[in-house]
Design a protein around this motif. Structure first.
Motif, PDB file in Angstrom:
ATOM      1  N   UNK A   1       5.336  30.776 -12.455  1.00 21.31           N
ATOM      2  CA  UNK A   1       5.273  32.226 -12.305  1.00 21.31           C
ATOM      3  C   UNK A   1       4.353  32.786 -13.397  1.00 21.31           C
ATOM      4  N   UNK A   2       3.517  33.753 -13.057  1.00 17.90           N
ATOM      5  CA  UNK A   2       2.602  34.314 -14.044  1.00 17.90           C
ATOM      6  C   UNK A   2       3.341  35.150 -15.086  1.00 17.90           C
ATOM      7  N   UNK A   3       2.672  35.363 -16.198  1.00 16.25           N
ATOM      8  CA  UNK A   3       3.239  36.210 -17.249  1.00 16.25           C
ATOM      9  C   UNK A   3       3.228  37.659 -16.774  1.00 16.25           C
ATOM     10  N   UNK A   4       4.395  38.301 -16.880  1.00 17.83           N
ATOM     11  CA  UNK A   4       4.530  39.705 -16.498  1.00 17.83           C
ATOM     12  C   UNK A   4       4.929  40.484 -17.735  1.00 17.83           C
ATOM     13  N   UNK A   5       4.201  41.558 -18.001  1.00 20.61           N
ATOM     14  CA  UNK A   5       4.501  42.429 -19.127  1.00 20.61           C
ATOM     15  C   UNK A   5       4.698  43.842 -18.599  1.00 20.61           C
ATOM     16  N   UNK A   6       5.703  44.514 -19.137  1.00 26.69           N
ATOM     17  CA  UNK A   6       5.967  45.887 -18.720  1.00 26.69           C
ATOM     18  C   UNK A   6       6.259  46.724 -19.958  1.00 26.69           C
ATOM     19  N   UNK A   7       5.415  47.725 -20.166  1.00 29.63           N
ATOM     20  CA  UNK A   7       5.590  48.653 -21.282  1.00 29.63           C
ATOM     21  C   UNK A   7       6.538  49.746 -20.821  1.00 29.63           C
ATOM     22  N   UNK A   8       7.574  50.002 -21.620  1.00 29.29           N
ATOM     23  CA  UNK A   8       8.616  50.954 -21.229  1.00 29.29           C
ATOM     24  C   UNK A   8       8.986  51.869 -22.396  1.00 29.29           C
ATOM     25  N   UNK A   9       9.770  52.883 -22.067  1.00 33.98           N
ATOM     26  CA  UNK A   9      10.420  53.750 -23.054  1.00 33.98           C
ATOM     27  C   UNK A   9      11.885  53.866 -22.671  1.00 33.98           C
ATOM     28  N   UNK A  10      12.705  54.134 -23.666  1.00 35.02           N
ATOM     29  CA  UNK A  10      14.141  54.297 -23.430  1.00 35.02           C
ATOM     30  C   UNK A  10      14.392  55.473 -22.479  1.00 35.02           C
ATOM     31  N   UNK A  11      15.379  55.328 -21.634  1.00 36.99           N
ATOM     32  CA  UNK A  11      15.843  56.370 -20.717  1.00 36.99           C
ATOM     33  C   UNK A  11      14.803  56.804 -19.693  1.00 36.99           C
TER      34      UNK A  11
END
Length: 85
Positions: A1-11
């Motif tokens: 499976x490829x590398x998956x990155x997800x930038x997030x913020x709380x709430x």
């Protein structure tokens, strides 16, 4: 499976929606919380061509976009092939 990155913020409900879609595909991902800003936020801005909203999703280094972009990719059948690569 490829590398998956997800930038997030709380709430962030859009972040939750994107993570739920990836979870439904049994995809493992690295979540990068940029709630406090800092160098990881700057990194996201550079990688996402200045897009400031979260989430920002990357699969195998390819910028997918936000939650709506990820959902649209899945709706047109383009997400599964990326995840299988």
């Amino acid at each position: 499976m490829p590398k998956i990155e997800i930038y997030t913020k709380a709430f962030c409900p859009y972040c939750t929606r994107a993570k739920m879609l990836l979870d439904s595909k049994h995809a493992e991902y690295e979540e990068i919380d940029i709630s406090m800003g800092g160098p990881r936020r700057t990194e996201m801005l550079e990688r996402a061509n200045g897009r400031t909203t979260v989430p920002q999703v990357f699969i195998a280094g390819q910028h997918i976009g936000g939650s709506d972009d990820l959902a649209a990719l899945d709706a047109r059948g383009g997400l599964d092939p990326l995840l299988a690569a």
